[in-house]
Design a protein around this motif. Sequence first.
Motif: not given
Length: 355
Positions: A134-157
């Motif tokens: 996971r990363n909450d920073g603005p440069h490499y957000p994980l999981p991604y939920a920004g513009p264009g996201s389908l809202g289906l992302s999940k954190p992975l290892r």
Amino acid sequence: MRIGLQLGYWGARPPANAGELVEAAERAGFDGVFAAESWGSDAFTPLAWWGARTDRVRLGTSVAQLSARSPASCAMHALTLDHLSGGRCVLGLGVSGPQVVEGWYGQPFAKPLARTREYVSIVRQVLAREAPVRNDGPHYPLPYAGPGSLGLSKPLRPITHPLRADLPIWLGAEGPRNVAQTAEIADGWIAVYYSPRVAGMYEDWLAEGFARPGARRSRAEFEVAAACQVVVTDDAPGARALLKPYLALYVGGMGAPEMNFHAELFRRMGYGEAVDDVSKLFRAGDKEAAAAAVPDEMVDEVAIIGDRDHVRRRAAEWADAGVDTLLVGCRDVAHVRSVADALGLAEGVGLAEHL
């Protein structure tokens, strides 16, 4: 002091003798083999290809560019190479410059320090494999939920279990803030142009980072790897003349006039007037005159050129100044052997034992 073979990045085509150089470096006692990238060849594939011929040397990127890959992708490259090499990978990273980042990779260059901090944090999470990344920073957000996201992302290892959670991460850095952050968050510093004469300046920058709360390493645990052309020769003027075009390129052409990190580094060494002259000539298209404008002293600041005894003495000065590893480019097998002989590698003893 350890010696690494710097393969660099390719020109118009792959170097014909790189495999021979790698094999010769391992036989001669070099500690590592390193590859770089710019906007042509990549840094990881040569290490996997030619590194397969080796059993002992470390295989490092110096450097892989942050903008070339997402942090997770970069971690995948590193953990893969580490497995294939039996734990010999060193991940060297760098931000490059705005012309490459924005002109080649099509990404913004702004806030390179913050981007580096996030990038390294994500790579370490992947290598640790303790939890989904996971990363909450603005440069490499994980999981991604920004513009264009389908809202289906999940954190992975990572599916693959990394061989080493503490795979060493080095950072290429040139300015004081970048070097200080390198000391804070990394395991080593790759100095592109290092001068023992101003080692105190570098040590002050590093000390600032080591003093920060949560710093990863102490100075004693940290590795300083400096790029340094080492040429054993009785014709020092001729060897300097061959290196001057490369210095002119980096000072005058590797970066925009408003932001050239290499030029600024030489200004800090006291070569402001020479930097201005070289830059003006290079940008005017007169590369030959630009190379001629590089002072001999400027070459000798960042390279070791001379006969066997001179090379040995100067290398000892670099070691005394705080350099743990020299990253040396070699043109052929004879060059590899001459460096190994001058620095005592072929004899299987350390440089200090000869002094």
